[in-house]
Design a protein around this motif. Structure first.
Motif, PDB file in Angstrom:
ATOM      1  N   SER A  36      28.571  53.086  42.385  1.00  0.00           N
ATOM      2  CA  SER A  36      29.029  53.738  41.157  1.00  0.00           C
ATOM      3  C   SER A  36      30.322  54.471  41.409  1.00  0.00           C
ATOM      4  O   SER A  36      30.491  55.163  42.421  1.00  0.00           O
ATOM      5  N   PRO A  43      30.645  58.441  29.408  1.00  0.00           N
ATOM      6  CA  PRO A  43      30.170  57.213  30.052  1.00  0.00           C
ATOM      7  C   PRO A  43      30.590  55.974  29.278  1.00  0.00           C
ATOM      8  O   PRO A  43      30.948  56.033  28.095  1.00  0.00           O
ATOM      9  N   PRO A  47      21.577  50.794  32.822  1.00  0.00           N
ATOM     10  CA  PRO A  47      22.396  51.995  32.573  1.00  0.00           C
ATOM     11  C   PRO A  47      23.874  51.628  32.516  1.00  0.00           C
ATOM     12  O   PRO A  47      24.281  50.528  32.878  1.00  0.00           O
ATOM     13  N   ASP A  58      29.030  56.093  34.687  1.00  0.00           N
ATOM     14  CA  ASP A  58      28.412  57.216  33.962  1.00  0.00           C
ATOM     15  C   ASP A  58      29.384  58.349  33.719  1.00  0.00           C
ATOM     16  O   ASP A  58      28.977  59.424  33.252  1.00  0.00           O
ATOM     17  N   PRO A  74      25.349  62.462  35.239  1.00  0.00           N
ATOM     18  CA  PRO A  74      24.155  61.641  35.023  1.00  0.00           C
ATOM     19  C   PRO A  74      23.844  61.491  33.540  1.00  0.00           C
ATOM     20  O   PRO A  74      24.180  62.350  32.707  1.00  0.00           O
ATOM     21  N   VAL A  75      23.193  60.379  33.219  1.00  0.00           N
ATOM     22  CA  VAL A  75      22.794  60.116  31.833  1.00  0.00           C
ATOM     23  C   VAL A  75      21.612  61.014  31.478  1.00  0.00           C
ATOM     24  O   VAL A  75      20.586  61.022  32.180  1.00  0.00           O
ATOM     25  N   ALA A  90      24.544  55.873  25.312  1.00  0.00           N
ATOM     26  CA  ALA A  90      24.199  56.760  26.421  1.00  0.00           C
ATOM     27  C   ALA A  90      24.819  58.123  26.188  1.00  0.00           C
ATOM     28  O   ALA A  90      25.953  58.239  25.696  1.00  0.00           O
ATOM     29  N   THR A 143      25.746  61.886  28.031  1.00  0.00           N
ATOM     30  CA  THR A 143      25.895  62.731  29.225  1.00  0.00           C
ATOM     31  C   THR A 143      26.454  64.067  28.796  1.00  0.00           C
ATOM     32  O   THR A 143      26.723  64.304  27.610  1.00  0.00           O
ATOM     33  N   SER A 163      28.592  57.680  24.762  1.00  0.00           N
ATOM     34  CA  SER A 163      29.301  56.429  25.027  1.00  0.00           C
ATOM     35  C   SER A 163      29.393  55.587  23.765  1.00  0.00           C
ATOM     36  O   SER A 163      28.819  55.922  22.714  1.00  0.00           O
TER      37      SER A 163
END
Length: 1429
Positions: free
Chosen positions: A390, A825, A848, A852, A856-857, A901, A903, A908
């Motif tokens: 990632s 993200p 996922p 990201d 984190p999500v 998503a 965060t 997103s």
């Protein structure tokens, strides 16, 4: 002969490409297409290809040489031809060049090209010495060029008598000046006495007596010269670690450890350095030995193959058998050094050596080697691409180790160190035992008889005394021997080196040199090495070596020496003492020289004579002993070093220590730095922990650098201590720097560090391994002790590793941090996967976001749309798990979902799924058949795999059913109204001793699916005992690729071992420790064919029996099996091989035999019991052999035999080959009449009669009345024949033919014989007659007779038969037809049937019969032939 000037040859040596290539280069320059220069080697050795562009078009290729010109050596005046075969598309242009001239003379240098074969030829006519040169062939097309070279050597082929006179006169002049020739004196100085006369005769020297006197003077002068050179080279020799005594060079071994167990290895660089010094001194002084006694160090644990990812570290580790301070690490032949890329470390006990490769990349891939002495080990480093991670996450660096390498190296090293120590203790114990038993009283022999200056001449020790001396050395060689304090002053001791195979030498030069502790390598001369091989296995032969001979002093001399040395006895040290400690013994030695005429070595309390073995001398001059022998004794060694000091690189202002270990705990020692004694103070701390002595430098400063020495009980060890000032970071700044830095998109990121170190310091900043340079978004500030990196308006792509690297002359330092740029993200990854689709719910799963955004999500936002509608229904937020189960669905309808998503940095973009349908009723498929896991008398445990088709919904459980063997009724095995939720079940409702089978079905939301196939039958009983070992394991047949094993099944013992149900066969190669199983499933038979073996491979074999209770212990063959066929006696397999063959001259002769044999036999072809000549080509293969004569001649006729022989036996086969041609006709034919009514036909023999013993003649007659030619005689081997029934009044003509096995010649005609009688005309009245039948069955008029034939001769048999119509005649031998056999000649002339055996052999014995058949009947006649020798 004209000599070409240097300037004239320069323009011709330049590269001149063809016009096509020049045009291409010009086109690339104009068009801006940069031509790539890619050089590679051709498959043809010695050819270099240069590719001008990177990507070649399809179907195009660069030039290449399929066949390059070969080097030629030719006599002057003869022609030379160079040939080259060139390929390439498009067709290349080929040019020829030479290094020292041009090829402009077209008459001299002729170039040709054969279009059909692609050969390019350069022909040089009438070669002279001026054409001796290196010639190059260059092939060029638009895609590149290929170049290869060859050489032409011209030898003088002149036979002019004037040249011989010049050579003779030159040789006489050289011989006449022999005494002034330096080569003459070199030969005399290096030769033995018996060769003096021969050398003088070669150099035309007559006065041998005068030469011997001059030889003594030259030997003395040369000896003084070498002594002076030794004094001048002391400094360089000390640096390089190489020492010379007289004319012999020896290798000094620095830091020799007591437990090195015979370690004698010289660094190659040191050897080269000293060899360079010797070459500078002159060719006569280059006397460095070409062979050295190398180390017997080995590897306990070798380096292993490593697979690492990019940017990770790779660590190679190995453990040695004996300690070494350094070993050589290499990669692809290049020596690796400790630095930024490679970190080379060694453990304290010097047994564990490590190589750390930092930041691996693709270029680091390859084979790495660790070299210790003459032993080495190698392993691969495989670098794989870094796995996807990632973005923004901190990458953890790791060190890749060898796969499966879990061995504790420290434990192994300690065990090896203990083992070495135990060996040393055993040797010391053996020495003490021999001293107590008095077994060390041996005689030493001195051969002398010449004056003091002849101590460098060759000498030879008596073999008996030499063997006893070597026995003492081998039995007592361990640590350096030292006289005990307080011992007898008159006792003489032998000084033996520390290691097993080293004898310390003493000479005059040793007393004058500063380093008295250098150990010389023990060697023997080449011509004695074979005698000493069994006694001194650890002593390596060298071309020039020294020996130590012990002399004896008389009692009076011993007393005199002891008085002079009485004041120095307590202060005598080992040979490692400094020069000032040897001054008293040196003075004493000088005072004793006039009295004894010898050299006394006071360090060892004995007198020694150092002699030298010359390389060129074949024998040694014996010396007589003038002094009586006195028995010497060996004293127990004193304190020695278990491990010495090692060189240390310390960091300034940091603590450091030097450590060594002695063999005794009670011994005190002294520390020195640069010759000055060290005392404990604020800078130094001296400690002693048993035998371990430590010098601690509390805070290193630059003035602490130098050479440190530790001395204890006459022993010393030294090491270099260097204080360095590498770059170092401020600890507080470093702690802040290494923490990851997180910034938002568009913000600035700042990294800064303070450091100290030796100036100047080079500062470099990196991001993800790429060096950063200043631009609009990157600013770098640098100062003497500070650096700052500013990244302006960071973007998400800037996330990664930030590294600062500092470097100066003393080292380098690195610090790594992580930059995380935060952003919203990316969208979740699709496509979404339907986990369950039933009538009541839809369960979906997605991946996922790929990025990201650095956070984190937290959760996902879901929306749903029913297909066919325009509105989206918000489902809401769900936790950050990428899956959702939607239960609010209608059966059969389709739905679509949108997912976002969430965060801490934002939400997103959306990800929209495909249409998903709520399932209809669909039943699951059948599971896999159940497998029996365990079986007891009251319980059977089963397991199974789930069905591949679930029906679109999750599996709720399983139903398990059972059935007894022989029954048709299935019953449920699990409890009623309860499903088995696991894929495993224990059935307890069983009866002991009954055999059951089971089946299972799956249940989902729609209902129960199909049942699986039934399982195997299983008994409800307690587990069986494993079987015993198989018996009688043996190999019944082997070949190059397989072997057949047989065995007997193991015995069945109730309660201990049950009956075997099957067998497994395992093999392993002799050099491998892992067993591999040949059969995946057990075999029932007690034999097995192992396939896939390597030819000539060695294999260990074992067999394991098994049943339901488990596997038995393996039964292994006592010896390995070699993958070769069992011995088979040679045997011919082709039964149709001919024993006789006729070949026309000029045609090829081909004799082929097929056979079988093991091992492959040795094949020998003979002609008439003599090996075949080079005209015959023999081709051998595994099962056949062929003899080929391409163009046969009559001289090739004979009996050819082939002999097949191996150690199992031999077999031979012979065939007769007759090479012939159509015969030439006989000579003129003459007719004579000796008896009325007969004519004798006489003719001249055919010219081929002498060449062909099978040639014979046939005579034909022509009657003037019949006008047809009839045969009157056949198979005549003489040159005349009498024809009967010659009628008067008729004319006769005769023809004579020559015949052989190949055919018939042209006829030779005879003159006309007789005159035709004139007949009166008369009238004849035909009478009427009755036709009669003349037909009759065949009958033999003359039968066959019994025959007795001799081997090698002809045999002829005949009979007469009549019949009408003419019968068909067939010959038989032992009821086998002979009509088609070429070994027999069969004829039938007017009812006379003949059979001729051309060459009678033993196989021709038997019953012969002739059968005559026609339409009216059959007749047979039989006889027997007996063959005698």
């Amino acid at each position: 002969m004209w000599k070409r000037s240097k300037n004239a040859s320069q323009p011709s040596s330049r590269s001149c490409f063809s016009l096509v290539h020049q045009y291409i280069l010009h086109f690339n320059e104009v068009s801006g297409n940069k031509s790539a220069v890619i050089r590679r080697r051709s498959k043809t050795p010695g050819v270099m290809i240069t590719q001008s562009i990177v990507n070649l078009p399809e179907g195009k290729s660069t030039p290449d040489f399929q066949c390059k010109p070969v080097a030629v050596t030719v006599q002057e005046g003869k022609p030379v031809v160079f040939k080259a075969v060139v390929t390439g598309s498009p067709k290349p242009d080929v040019t020829w060049k030479r290094a020292k001239g041009n090829l402009s003379d077209k008459e001299k240098f002729l170039r040709k090209c054969k279009e059909s074969t692609g050969e390019y030829i350069l022909e040089i006519r009438n070669v002279t010495a001026a054409e001796a040169d290196t010639y190059k062939c260059c092939a060029v097309n638009e895609y590149g060029k290929a170049v290869c070279s060859t050489t032409l050597n011209v030898v003088d082929g002149s036979t002019n008598p004037e040249d011989f006179r010049k050579l003779l006169k030159k040789s006489k002049l050289e011989k006449a000046d022999g005494e002034n020739d330096e080569r003459f004196w070199d030969a005399m100085l290096n030769a033995d006495r018996k060769d003096y006369e021969r050398i003088c005769s070669e150099y035309d020297v007559s006065d041998l007596h005068l030469i011997l006197k001059k030889l003594e003077d030259k030997r003395k002068a040369r000896g003084q010269k070498y002594e002076d050179e030794d004094d001048c080279c002391d400094d360089d020799s000390e640096k390089s670690g190489i020492r010379r005594s007289g004319r012999t060079n020896a290798v000094r071994i620095n830091n020799v450890l007591q437990n090195d167990s015979g370690l004698h290895m010289a660094d190659v660089g040191e050897i080269n350095l000293h060899n360079k010094q010797l070459k500078e001194a002159g060719p006569k002084e280059d006397l460095l030995p070409t062979e050295f006694k190398l180390s017997n160090v080995g590897f306990v644990i070798r380096i292993q193959e490593i697979t690492a990812e990019e940017k990770d570290h790779a660590l190679f580790e190995c453990v040695l058998t004996h300690p070494l301070s350094t070993i050589t690490w290499m990669k692809k032949g290049i020596v690796l050094e400790d630095g930024e890329k490679y970190n080379i470390t060694v453990s304290g006990e010097k047994l564990i050596h490590r190589l750390l490769i930092k930041d691996c990349n693709k270029m680091d891939k390859g084979i790495y080697s660790a070299i210790a002495g003459i032993t080495s080990c190698s392993a691969w480093l495989v670098v794989e691409a870094q796995k996807n991670s990632s973005v923004g996450k901190k990458t953890v660096r790791k060190s890749a180790l060898a796969s499966g390498a879990e061995t504790d190296l420290e434990t192994v090293a300690k065990e090896q160190q203990i083992k070495n120590q135990q060996e040393m203790e055993k040797i010391l114990k053996a020495v003490k035992a021999k001293q107590a038993a008095g077994k060390l009283k041996e005689e030493k022999v001195l051969r002398s008889g010449e004056d003091l200056n002849e101590n460098r001449r060759p000498s030879k020790i008596l073999e008996g005394h030499k063997e006893r001396m070597l026995d003492d050395l081998e039995s007592t060689a361990e640590d350096g021997k030292k006289p005990k304090e307080g011992g007898s002053k008159n006792k003489k001791t032998i000084n033996i080196c520390k290691d097993f195979n080293k004898v310390e030498e003493f000479s005059d030069e040793d007393d004058d040199e500063d380093d008295g502790d250098q150990h010389q390598l023990p060697t023997t001369s080449q011509h004695e090495s074979s005698k000493d091989e069994d006694l001194t296995k650890n002593v390596r032969t060298q071309r020039k070596s020294k020996k130590v001979h012990w002399k004896r002093l008389t009692l009076e001399q011993n007393e005199q020496v002891s008085e002079d040395e009485s004041g120095d006895t307590d202060d005598i040290k080992d040979s490692a003492e400094p020069r000032e400690q040897q001054s008293s013994s040196k003075q004493c030695k000088e005072s004793k020289e006039p009295a004894s005429g010898k050299h006394l070595c006071h360090e060892s309390h004995s007198e020694c004579d150092v002699t030298e073995d010359m390389n060129d001398s074949s024998t040694q001059t014996r010396r007589k002993r003038h002094i009586p022998l006195i028995t010497d004794s060996v004293i127990d060694p004193g304190v020695h070093f278990i491990s010495g000091l090692s060189d240390v690189d310390a960091i300034i202002h940091e603590p450091a220590e030097l450590t060594c270990k002695l063999s005794s705990e009670d011994c005190e020692g002294t520390w020195f730095r640069d010759g000055k004694k060290i005392f404990p103070d604020d800078s130094f701390s001296i400690t002693k922990d048993g035998p371990v002595h430590k010098l601690m430098i509390l805070k290193c400063e630059e003035e602490h650098s130098g050479k440190y020495r530790f001395e204890a009980d006459g022993r010393k060890t030294e090491a270099r201590f260097i204080v360095k000032d590498p770059p170092r970071f401020d600890p507080e700044d470093l702690n802040i720097f290494i923490k990851p830095l997180a910034v938002k998109v568009g913000h600035h990121a700042i990294f800064k560090l303070q450091f100290v170190g030796y100036k100047p310091i080079k500062i470099q900043w990196y991001r993800d391994g790429e060096e950063l340079q200043e631009d609009n978004n990157i600013k770098i500030e640098k100062s003497a002790g500070h650096s700052r990196l500013l990244l302006i308006r960071c973007q998400r792509r800037d996330t990664g590793e930030i590294k600062i690297k500092l470097k100066n002359d003393h080292g380098f330092a690195e610090a790594i941090s992580q930059l995380i740029v935060l952003d919203k993200p990316s969208a979740p990854l699709g496509p979404a996967e339907v986990m369950e689709s039933s009538a009541t719910c839809i369960e979906l799963k997605w991946r996922p976001p790929k990025d990201d955004g650095g956070s984190p999500v937290i959760s996902y936002i879901l929306e749903r749309q029913q297909v066919g509608r325009n509105t989206w229904k918000k489902i809401g937020e769900i936790p950050g798990v990428p899956s959702y189960r939607d239960t609010d669905v209608d059966r059969g309808r389709k739905y679509c979902y949108r997912i976002r998503a969430v965060t801490s940095e934002g939400t997103s973009d959306e990800m929209e799924t495909d249409d998903m349908q709520a399932g209809k009723f669909a039943f699951p498929g059948p599971p896999a058949p159940p497998k029996v896991v365990g079986s007891l008398s009251d319980c059977i445990t089963l397991s199974w795999a789930p069905p591949t088709k679930t029906g679109g919904s999750r599996i709720l459980g399983y139903i398990l059913e059972k059935r007894k063997k022989g029954s048709n009724l299935w019953t449920v095995a699990n409890a009623s109204d309860e499903l088995v939720t696991e894929k495993r079940c224990a059935v307890r409702d069983v009866v002991e001793g009954i055999e059951y089978e089971f089946r299972v079905c799956a249940i989902n939301l729609s209902g129960a699916g199909e049942f699986s196939n039934p399982s195997e039958f299983v008994f409800a009983r307690d587990p069986k005992k494993p079987p015993g070992k198989v018996m009688g394991l043996k190999v019944t047949e082997t070949s190059h690729t397989n072997m057949i094993l047989t065995w007997t099944k193991p015995e069945e013992k109730p309660g201990e071992q049950d009956e075997a149900k099957g067998y497994f066969v395992e093999i392993r190669q002799a050099d491998c420790l892992e067993w591999s199983r040949c059969n995946s499933s057990p075999v029932i038979m007690t034999s097995f064919n192992v396939k896939g073996l390597k030819s000539m491979g060695m294999y260990w074999v074992r067999v394991i029996a098994m049943n339901d209770g488990g596997e038995s212990a393996p039964e292994e063959l006592p010896r390995y099996v070699l993958a070769v066929p069992l011995p088979v006696r040679p045997r011919f397999t082709n039964t149709k091989m001919k024993s006789f063959m006729v070949v026309r001259a000029g045609n090829s002769v081909r004799v082929t035999v097929n056979f079988e044999a093991s091992p492959r036999p040795e094949t020998t072809w003979l002609k008439d019991n003599v090996p075949v000549t080079k005209r015959a080509t023999v081709s051998n293969s595994d099962g056949s052999s062929q003899l080929l004569i391409p163009s046969s001649e009559r001289s090739d006729s004979g009996i050819y035999s082939v002999l097949l022989k191996n150690f199992a036996g031999q077999e031979t086969f012979s065939t007769e080959v007759r090479v012939t041609d159509d015969p030439k006709p006989p000579g003129p034919v003459e007719l004579e009449e000796n008896v009325p009514g007969t004519v004798t036909v006489i003719w001249t023999p055919s010219p081929d009669e002498k060449l062909d013993d099978h040639l014979h003649y046939t005579v034909l007659k022509l009657d003037s009345n019949k006008h047809t030619w009839t045969t009157v005689a056949d198979r005549l081997f003489n040159n005349k024949f009498t024809v009967c029934n010659i009628l008067q009044g008729r004319e006769y003509h005769f023809r004579v033919y020559a015949k052989n096995d190949m055919g018939t010649s042209a006829p030779s005609e005879s003159p006309t014989w007789g005159k035709e009688k004139k007949k009166n005309k008369m009238m004849v009245t035909e009478a009427t007659c009755k036709a009669c039948d003349l037909r009759c069955a065949p009958t033999f008029i003359v039968p066959l007779k019994l025959q007795t034939a001799t081997v090698g001769y002809e045999c002829h048999m005949s009979c007469a038969v009549k019949g009408n119509p003419v019968p068909r005649v067939t010959w038989y031998r032992n009821h086998v037809s002979l009509n088609t056999d070429t070994n027999y000649y069969i004829s039938n002339t007017c009812g006379v049937c003949s059979l001729l055996i051309l060459r009678v052999g033993p196989k021709d014995t038997g019953e012969y019969s002739v059968v005559a058949e026609n339409s009216l009947g059959r007749a047979e006649c039989t006889t027997v032939i007996s063959v005698r020798e």
